[in-house]
Design a protein around this motif. Structure first.
Motif, PDB file in Angstrom:
ATOM      1  N   LYS A 116       0.820  -1.214   0.000  1.00  0.00           N
ATOM      2  CA  LYS A 116       0.000   0.000   0.000  1.00  0.00           C
ATOM      3  C   LYS A 116       0.854   1.263   0.000  1.00  0.00           C
ATOM      4  O   LYS A 116       0.428   2.304  -0.501  1.00  0.00           O
ATOM      5  N   ASP A 117       2.051   1.169   0.570  1.00  0.00           N
ATOM      6  CA  ASP A 117       2.894   2.358   0.744  1.00  0.00           C
ATOM      7  C   ASP A 117       4.220   2.291   0.001  1.00  0.00           C
ATOM      8  O   ASP A 117       4.886   3.315  -0.139  1.00  0.00           O
ATOM      9  N   TYR A 118       4.603   1.096  -0.455  1.00  0.00           N
ATOM     10  CA  TYR A 118       5.922   0.950  -1.070  1.00  0.00           C
ATOM     11  C   TYR A 118       5.814   0.242  -2.421  1.00  0.00           C
ATOM     12  O   TYR A 118       4.861  -0.487  -2.686  1.00  0.00           O
ATOM     13  N   LYS A 119       6.831   0.433  -3.230  1.00  0.00           N
ATOM     14  CA  LYS A 119       6.862  -0.179  -4.550  1.00  0.00           C
ATOM     15  C   LYS A 119       7.198  -1.668  -4.433  1.00  0.00           C
ATOM     16  O   LYS A 119       7.801  -2.113  -3.449  1.00  0.00           O
ATOM     17  N   PRO A 120       6.810  -2.453  -5.446  1.00  0.00           N
ATOM     18  CA  PRO A 120       7.040  -3.900  -5.383  1.00  0.00           C
ATOM     19  C   PRO A 120       8.494  -4.285  -5.150  1.00  0.00           C
ATOM     20  O   PRO A 120       8.766  -5.241  -4.428  1.00  0.00           O
ATOM     21  N   ALA A 121       9.439  -3.557  -5.756  1.00  0.00           N
ATOM     22  CA  ALA A 121      10.853  -3.906  -5.574  1.00  0.00           C
ATOM     23  C   ALA A 121      11.274  -3.773  -4.122  1.00  0.00           C
ATOM     24  O   ALA A 121      12.064  -4.587  -3.614  1.00  0.00           O
ATOM     25  N   THR A 122      10.756  -2.766  -3.424  1.00  0.00           N
ATOM     26  CA  THR A 122      11.069  -2.585  -2.009  1.00  0.00           C
ATOM     27  C   THR A 122      10.507  -3.736  -1.178  1.00  0.00           C
ATOM     28  O   THR A 122      11.178  -4.271  -0.284  1.00  0.00           O
ATOM     29  N   VAL A 123       9.273  -4.118  -1.473  1.00  0.00           N
ATOM     30  CA  VAL A 123       8.649  -5.229  -0.755  1.00  0.00           C
ATOM     31  C   VAL A 123       9.388  -6.535  -1.031  1.00  0.00           C
ATOM     32  O   VAL A 123       9.574  -7.363  -0.129  1.00  0.00           O
ATOM     33  N   LEU A 124       9.830  -6.729  -2.256  1.00  0.00           N
ATOM     34  CA  LEU A 124      10.580  -7.932  -2.601  1.00  0.00           C
ATOM     35  C   LEU A 124      11.868  -8.033  -1.798  1.00  0.00           C
ATOM     36  O   LEU A 124      12.250  -9.126  -1.346  1.00  0.00           O
ATOM     37  N   ARG A 125      12.568  -6.921  -1.619  1.00  0.00           N
ATOM     38  CA  ARG A 125      13.799  -6.933  -0.834  1.00  0.00           C
ATOM     39  C   ARG A 125      13.526  -7.310   0.616  1.00  0.00           C
ATOM     40  O   ARG A 125      14.291  -8.065   1.231  1.00  0.00           O
ATOM     41  N   GLU A 151       8.433 -18.712   1.520  1.00  0.00           N
ATOM     42  CA  GLU A 151       8.547 -19.431   0.250  1.00  0.00           C
ATOM     43  C   GLU A 151       7.187 -19.712  -0.381  1.00  0.00           C
ATOM     44  O   GLU A 151       7.084 -19.865  -1.596  1.00  0.00           O
ATOM     45  N   LEU A 152       6.156 -19.789   0.446  1.00  0.00           N
ATOM     46  CA  LEU A 152       4.823 -20.121  -0.067  1.00  0.00           C
ATOM     47  C   LEU A 152       4.024 -18.891  -0.490  1.00  0.00           C
ATOM     48  O   LEU A 152       2.926 -19.026  -1.043  1.00  0.00           O
ATOM     49  N   VAL A 153       4.565 -17.711  -0.227  1.00  0.00           N
ATOM     50  CA  VAL A 153       3.838 -16.471  -0.498  1.00  0.00           C
ATOM     51  C   VAL A 153       4.089 -16.014  -1.938  1.00  0.00           C
ATOM     52  O   VAL A 153       5.218 -16.068  -2.426  1.00  0.00           O
ATOM     53  N   ARG A 154       3.038 -15.579  -2.582  1.00  0.00           N
ATOM     54  CA  ARG A 154       3.153 -15.043  -3.936  1.00  0.00           C
ATOM     55  C   ARG A 154       3.907 -13.714  -3.898  1.00  0.00           C
ATOM     56  O   ARG A 154       3.580 -12.812  -3.147  1.00  0.00           O
ATOM     57  N   LYS A 155       4.949 -13.599  -4.716  1.00  0.00           N
ATOM     58  CA  LYS A 155       5.794 -12.417  -4.707  1.00  0.00           C
ATOM     59  C   LYS A 155       5.249 -11.357  -5.668  1.00  0.00           C
ATOM     60  O   LYS A 155       4.771 -11.689  -6.769  1.00  0.00           O
ATOM     61  N   PRO A 156       5.297 -10.091  -5.293  1.00  0.00           N
ATOM     62  CA  PRO A 156       4.847  -9.027  -6.201  1.00  0.00           C
ATOM     63  C   PRO A 156       5.806  -8.875  -7.374  1.00  0.00           C
ATOM     64  O   PRO A 156       7.012  -9.108  -7.240  1.00  0.00           O
TER      65      PRO A 156
END
Length: 377
Positions: A116-125, A151-156
């Motif tokens: 909601k507040d950060y870009k996908p690349a930030t969340v991925l890190r 490991e089971l969570v869908r990555k943005p």
């Protein structure tokens, strides 16, 4: 057989004792839960697949993150950047939970909150760091029974790759909306020239020109040693880089001039310095930290934008909305790589920039439309 006994008015304790295994006990609020747990533990011991979960159940995520920072993260090249991610992860409510109690649904909820507040690349890190913490706990900290819920969570999907190019000059507009590219000296200056002029640092101008001429990363520039600079061959050697491989970087004539000026100034200062007065970092080309470079660059860009706007107002011109805005230091590497892409074939460019996968260079290849048009002429 497991032993189930009542403790107090609302608690039931289950105990499992079996030869060859440490005694196990746990307290529950109902007898049914205690029996189910004890039967599961006894079954695993009978089949020889039992692994203790006591440490994973007693260690919170916050404690694991702290241990990871002390034992693992500090030895990484990106320890400073990762410490910020670890600090963020420690602040979430999920960090109060034991590792064994964290499920993939919990991580998925945290992922959605971050998006909601950060870009996908930030969340991925952040997810990558959390995943590594769980893997280290399972492989090296004696928590073999612990599963990795990340490991089971869908990555943005990251969709924020930057395509920012450095503007050589700006085209302003007058009060009537007509283009005025040559009205004032200020309107003709490129972004880097203005940033350099606005810099309050003695080192930043040289760092900027070296970055845009060589495509070296910020960390590679600030860690550069004079012993690895060969101006006669126009090459600098980087013994340690982000991807772990050493590489040699060719220097343009402008990059050589920048380093030569720094070397001359350094040699001149030595003449006036008593022997033994130099500190242990005297071999570095730039006596500055990576984070200080970023802060100095951000301040210089802000000052340059303000000066540019003032110049345009004085000349009664409308300032460009994108000129000297959303400019980051890493954009210099992007710009340098984009320029070099028009000179070197892809396999040679990887040797200069240090990319292991040539496909990674495609995100840096953004030629200007007018340059492509010239090739079609």
């Amino acid at each position: 057989m497991p032993t189930i006994r009542k403790r107090g008015q609302y608690q039931w304790e289950a105990q499992v004792r079996r030869r060859g295994y440490p005694a196990q006990s746990k307290t529950f609020t109902t007898k049914a839960e205690a029996e189910a747990w004890a039967n599961m533990i006894e079954s695993d011991m009978s089949r020889g697949v039992w692994v203790s979960r006591s440490e994973a159940e007693a260690t919170t995520l916050h404690e694991a993150l702290t241990r990871y920072e002390d034992e693992v993260s500090r030895s990484k090249k990106g320890a400073v950047q990762e410490s910020s991610v670890l600090k963020t992860c420690k602040a979430v409510d999920l960090a109060k939970r034991p590792l064994a109690a964290i499920r993939s649904a919990d991580v998925a909820k945290l992922r959605d909150e971050w998006l909601k507040d950060y870009k996908p690349a930030t969340v991925l890190r952040r997810l990558a760091v959390l995943s590594h913490v769980f893997n280290i706990a399972r492989k090296e900290w004696g928590m073999e029974s612990l599963s990795n819920p990340v490991e089971l969570v869908r990555k943005p999907q990251p969709n924020n790759a930057r395509t920012r190019r450095i503007a050589a000059s700006d085209v302003t507009t007058d009060a009537l909306g007509a283009d005025e590219p040559n009205s004032e000296r200020g309107a003709q200056d490129g972004e880097l020239e203005r940033v350099v002029a606005a810099s309050g640092s003695a080192l930043l101008p040289s760092i900027i020109w070296l970055a845009v001429e060589t495509a070296m990363r910020r960390g590679e520039i600030v860690s550069l040693q004079w012993v690895h600079v060969d101006l006669s061959r126009c090459v600098v050697h980087l013994p340690s880089t982000k991807n772990g491989d050493a590489r040699d970087v060719p220097l343009s004539s402008r990059a050589v001039a920048v380093l030569q000026a720094l070397k001359d100034a350094r040699d001149g200062s030595k003449v006036n310095t008593a022997e033994g007065d130099e500190d242990e970092d005297s071999g570095r080309v730039f006596e500055i930290r990576s984070d200080a470079v970023t802060r100095a660059f951000e301040r210089a860009v802000a000052r340059a934008r303000k000066t540019y706007v003032d110049d345009c107002r004085a000349a009664k011109l409308r300032p460009g909305g994108k000129f000297l805005t959303d400019l980051r230091f890493h954009d210099l590497r992007h710009e340098a790589t984009s320029r070099l892409a028009s000179i070197f074939p892809m396999h040679e460019l990887t040797k200069i920039t240090g990319h292991k996968d040539p496909r990674m260079l495609m995100r840096y290849y953004h030629p200007r439309a007018e340059d492509l048009a010239k090739k079609l002429a």
